[in-house]
Design a protein around this motif. Structure first.
Motif, PDB file in Angstrom:
ATOM      1  N   SER B  66       0.853  -1.423   0.102  1.00 16.35           N
ATOM      2  CA  SER B  66      -0.062   0.042   0.077  1.00 16.35           C
ATOM      3  C   SER B  66       0.819   1.224  -0.034  1.00 16.35           C
ATOM      4  N   GLY B  67       1.948   1.033  -0.196  1.00 17.30           N
ATOM      5  CA  GLY B  67       2.932   2.285  -0.389  1.00 17.30           C
ATOM      6  C   GLY B  67       3.388   3.075   0.937  1.00 17.30           C
ATOM      7  N   LEU B  68       3.285   2.416   1.964  1.00 14.16           N
ATOM      8  CA  LEU B  68       3.440   2.928   3.414  1.00 14.16           C
ATOM      9  C   LEU B  68       5.011   2.950   3.684  1.00 14.16           C
ATOM     10  N   VAL B  69       5.809   1.942   3.138  1.00  9.11           N
ATOM     11  CA  VAL B  69       7.230   1.989   3.339  1.00  9.11           C
ATOM     12  C   VAL B  69       7.735   1.719   1.639  1.00  9.11           C
ATOM     13  N   ARG B  70       8.931   2.176   1.461  1.00  4.76           N
ATOM     14  CA  ARG B  70       9.381   2.270   0.272  1.00  4.76           C
ATOM     15  C   ARG B  70      10.386   0.905   0.086  1.00  4.76           C
ATOM     16  N   PRO B  71      10.040   0.113  -0.660  1.00  3.36           N
ATOM     17  CA  PRO B  71      10.937  -0.974  -0.917  1.00  3.36           C
ATOM     18  C   PRO B  71      12.144  -0.619  -1.541  1.00  3.36           C
ATOM     19  N   ARG B  72      13.276  -1.532  -1.396  1.00  5.46           N
ATOM     20  CA  ARG B  72      14.526  -1.061  -1.705  1.00  5.46           C
ATOM     21  C   ARG B  72      14.565  -1.766  -3.327  1.00  5.46           C
ATOM     22  N   ALA B  73      14.081  -2.969  -3.325  1.00  5.47           N
ATOM     23  CA  ALA B  73      14.231  -3.462  -4.938  1.00  5.47           C
ATOM     24  C   ALA B  73      12.964  -4.461  -4.992  1.00  5.47           C
ATOM     25  N   GLY B  74      12.973  -5.013  -6.245  1.00  3.47           N
ATOM     26  CA  GLY B  74      11.764  -5.969  -6.441  1.00  3.47           C
ATOM     27  C   GLY B  74      10.549  -5.204  -7.184  1.00  3.47           C
ATOM     28  N   ASP B  75       9.275  -5.992  -7.297  1.00  2.00           N
ATOM     29  CA  ASP B  75       8.501  -5.055  -8.244  1.00  2.00           C
ATOM     30  C   ASP B  75       7.222  -5.643  -7.403  1.00  2.00           C
ATOM     31  N   ARG B  85       6.013   2.492  -7.186  1.00  3.40           N
ATOM     32  CA  ARG B  85       6.419   3.723  -6.867  1.00  3.40           C
ATOM     33  C   ARG B  85       5.441   4.933  -6.531  1.00  3.40           C
ATOM     34  N   LEU B  86       4.149   4.296  -6.704  1.00  6.49           N
ATOM     35  CA  LEU B  86       3.136   5.296  -6.632  1.00  6.49           C
ATOM     36  C   LEU B  86       2.861   5.865  -5.091  1.00  6.49           C
ATOM     37  N   PRO B  87       2.406   6.872  -4.764  1.00  4.08           N
ATOM     38  CA  PRO B  87       1.993   7.280  -3.617  1.00  4.08           C
ATOM     39  C   PRO B  87       1.072   6.511  -2.853  1.00  4.08           C
ATOM     40  N   PRO B  88       0.901   6.490  -1.821  1.00  9.41           N
ATOM     41  CA  PRO B  88      -0.026   5.665  -1.008  1.00  9.41           C
ATOM     42  C   PRO B  88      -1.705   6.101  -1.730  1.00  9.41           C
ATOM     43  N   ALA B  89      -1.879   7.182  -1.649  1.00  8.29           N
ATOM     44  CA  ALA B  89      -3.323   7.744  -2.214  1.00  8.29           C
ATOM     45  C   ALA B  89      -3.673   7.076  -3.745  1.00  8.29           C
ATOM     46  N   LYS B  90      -2.613   7.251  -4.427  1.00  9.22           N
ATOM     47  CA  LYS B  90      -2.967   6.562  -5.824  1.00  9.22           C
ATOM     48  C   LYS B  90      -3.059   5.109  -5.785  1.00  9.22           C
ATOM     49  N   ILE B  91      -2.339   4.455  -4.761  1.00 13.47           N
ATOM     50  CA  ILE B  91      -2.541   3.214  -4.713  1.00 13.47           C
ATOM     51  C   ILE B  91      -4.131   2.659  -4.342  1.00 13.47           C
ATOM     52  N   VAL B  92      -4.430   3.498  -3.152  1.00 15.23           N
ATOM     53  CA  VAL B  92      -5.992   2.998  -2.868  1.00 15.23           C
ATOM     54  C   VAL B  92      -6.860   3.475  -3.858  1.00 15.23           C
TER      55      VAL B  92
END
Lengths: 351, 253
Positions: B66-75, B85-92
């Motif tokens: 849900s974008g609350l933490v930024r992953p280092r790698a992966g998809d 890479r989307l902001p949480p609001a966009k993911i919602v």
């Protein structure tokens, strides 16, 4: 529906009352009480706007007075006529000198300047939470003071800035207070205000349901700063002369005290704090000079007002830590449908 | 690790992409690596459980989605397109609702206001009203409490509110973080009965849960995480054999 109509009627009545007091007050009340009322109006603008950020988004800013100070100087500089700025601020850049600007446009410009400043400052700072943001915004206040003291050619440094016309009359102050409260109420009791309170209650959950926390806080900070700019302008044209020290820690503490004692999280709380502390300070100041009623004489007790005020602060925080209003709006006529009481019988037994 | 079969995350390229596909997700909190290359997927209409001990990385996985933490790698892909890479609001807005751990309701707002905020990302006012009515029927206790502030609700009621609030977004994927945490056993049953109802209505869920049997009852498939890695995965019934799950939980003895 009838609820909104009644709200509108109450608001209209309040505005009418404010207009009557503003127009006829000075004649009826005399200078002393008019001055108290004027101070209450100006502090009302400042504390209510402080409450937007501090009470509704949970960002406890200590930098509000930084905007007040900025606006006071912006408004002051814009108010000076060509002769005044030539003698007071000989090194002022030409584009800033000799405006002799009227009260209203100068106030609006000062407010826009502080709002823009808040957007700039808030972009990094509104990412912080808790005491981090408090200390960081206090840093902003210190920086503003440092700039004002050292920007000699604009502010006369730590010397008194003077020559600002004394334009702040009761109708002006009352008018701006009404506008401030109307705009803030409009924001607070709208979907945006609901988002602000959600961010205050739980920033993580707010983010999780798609509220942009930074944008929500920034909006409160910027709108609050605009009205801080209005309040600073009112102060500038009320005092006529001031120095950077006028708008520093003691003013900040005074405003925080009014907000916290009145109750954060409601507009009525902010106003109650302003009225209670404003009148109490005056009352205690009068008492401390000593008086005599029916032969009973009270000797002057200098310093007693400060002590009494401090004691009141302590007592309120002990017995009513959420402030006098306790985070709720005080309504003159309670709603017909009251909230159901919390379920006493099951709440404690569970979990 | 050879004893454990880590089902390879392969996908038929020709088939439609899964609703959610996570590949090699790595998340760090400062120097601590919380997730070390987690891969999993959730198909449309599925309920997938994410199991594991404390600190295994379950909540981190949900937070990354849900974008609350930024992953280092992966998809992280939703219906084939990356949302990482989307902001949480966009993911919602893309249909992912997160019901966070620990009943994070807005305590000073009323139940009704909490619900309305759950639909903050939606623009169809009539649909929002309709959904609120549906959810108040699904959680009758919330209807009786609708004008009360959420802070005055009991723990179980707050959990139901958090769940209802997440559903107000009309999500295509519901992320549930420990809905049983701190809720009285009787109410936990109620909550899982409601989750079962939602499952039958076709709500896709990724469920983090400490209570194994409850989670495996409702889930179609499950993944067991340990120290930031998927140690075991498979169909829920196959995982009921406690031995292997315990091993994946605790490491080989």
């Amino acid at each position: 529906m009838s609820h909104t109509i009644r709200t509108r009627l109450i608001v209209a009545a309040a505005i009418l009352l404010a207009a009557i007091v503003a127009v006829f007050g000075p004649g009826l009340l005399g200078d002393y009480f008019t001055r108290i009322l004027l101070l209450i109006c100006m502090n009302g603008v400042l504390v209510a706007s402080l409450g937007l950020c501090n009470g509704f988004t949970g960002v406890f800013s200590l930098g509000h007075v930084g905007f007040v100070a900025t606006a006071a100087y912006v408004n002051g500089i814009l108010s000076l006529t060509a002769e005044q700025s030539a003698s007071l601020l000989p090194n002022l850049p030409a584009w800033l000198s000799g405006w002799g600007m009227h009260f209203l446009p100068a106030t609006l410009i000062a407010g826009l300047v502080t709002a823009a400043l808040a957007a700039l400052v808030g972009l990094p700072l509104m990412r912080l939470s808790g005491h981090f943001v408090s200390v960081a915004t206090m840093g902003f206040l210190i920086i503003v003071n440092g700039v004002l003291v050292n920007a000699d050619e604009f502010t006369r440094g730590s010397r008194t800035f003077t020559g600002v016309p004394l334009d702040t009359t009761l109708p002006w102050a009352m008018g701006w207070l009404v506008i401030t409260l109307l705009v803030l109420a409009r924001i607070i009791y709208s979907p945006i205000g609901r988002a602000m309170r959600a961010v205050r209650d739980n920033a993580i959950a707010a983010r999780g349901i798609g509220i942009n926390v930074l944008r929500t806080r920034l909006l409160a900070f910027v709108v609050g700063a605009f009205f801080a700019g209005v309040g600073g302008s009112l102060y500038a044209r009320y005092l006529g002369s001031f120095s950077p020290a006028t708008f520093y820690f003691s003013m900040m503490i005074n405003q925080i005290a009014m907000l916290v004692l009145g109750g954060m999280g409601s507009l009525s709380g902010a106003m109650i704090g302003v009225v209670v502390i404003g009148t109490m300070t005056e009352l205690l100041r009068a008492l401390e000079r000593g008086f005599s009623i029916d032969g009973v004489t009270m000797p002057p007790l200098f310093g007693a007002s400060q002590i009494a005020l401090g004691l009141v602060f302590i007592l309120i925080m002990i017995y009513r830590p959420t402030g006098i209003a306790g985070g709720r709006e005080i309504v003159l006529w309670p709603r017909t449908s009251t909230r159901p009481a919390p379920s006493v019988e099951e709440a404690p037994s569970r979990n | 690790m050879a004893t454990l079969e880590a089902a390879p995350e392969t996908h038929d390229a020709a088939a439609a992409p899964p609703l959610l596909a996570i590949t090699d997700l790595t998340v760090s909190y400062g120097p601590v690596r919380a997730l070390k290359g987690v891969s999993l997927h959730v198909e449309q209409g599925e309920v997938v459980a994410l199991l594991g001990a404390n600190g295994a990385g379950k909540s981190t996985t949900l937070r990354a989605i849900s974008g609350l933490v930024r992953p280092r790698a992966g998809d992280i892909r939703l219906r084939g397109s990356s949302i990482m890479r989307l902001p949480p609001a966009k993911i919602v807005r893309n249909g992912v609702a997160h019901c966070p751990e620990g009943r994070r309701v807005f305590a000073s707002l009323t139940v009704a206001e909490n619900l309305r905020l759950g639909a903050a990302s939606r623009e169809d006012a009539s649909g929002v009203d309709e959904d609120r009515e549906k959810l108040l029927s699904l959680f009758p206790i919330l209807r009786t409490r609708r004008n009360q502030t959420a802070g005055t609700l009991s723990g179980g009621e707050q959990q139901q509110l958090a769940l209802a609030r997440a559903l107000m977004a009309r999500p295509s994927l519901l992320l549930l973080d420990e809905p049983s945490l701190g809720v009285a056993p009787l109410l936990v049953r109620d909550i899982f009965r409601t989750l079962g109802q939602l499952k039958r209505q076709g709500v896709t869920m990724l469920l983090v849960e400490q209570n194994l049997s409850l989670a495996l009852d409702i889930a179609d498939r499950a993944y067991v995480l340990r120290t930031g890695e998927v140690r075991l995965s498979g169909v829920a019934e196959d995982l009921r054999d406690g031995e292997r799950v315990a091993e994946a939980y605790l490491g080989s003895r």
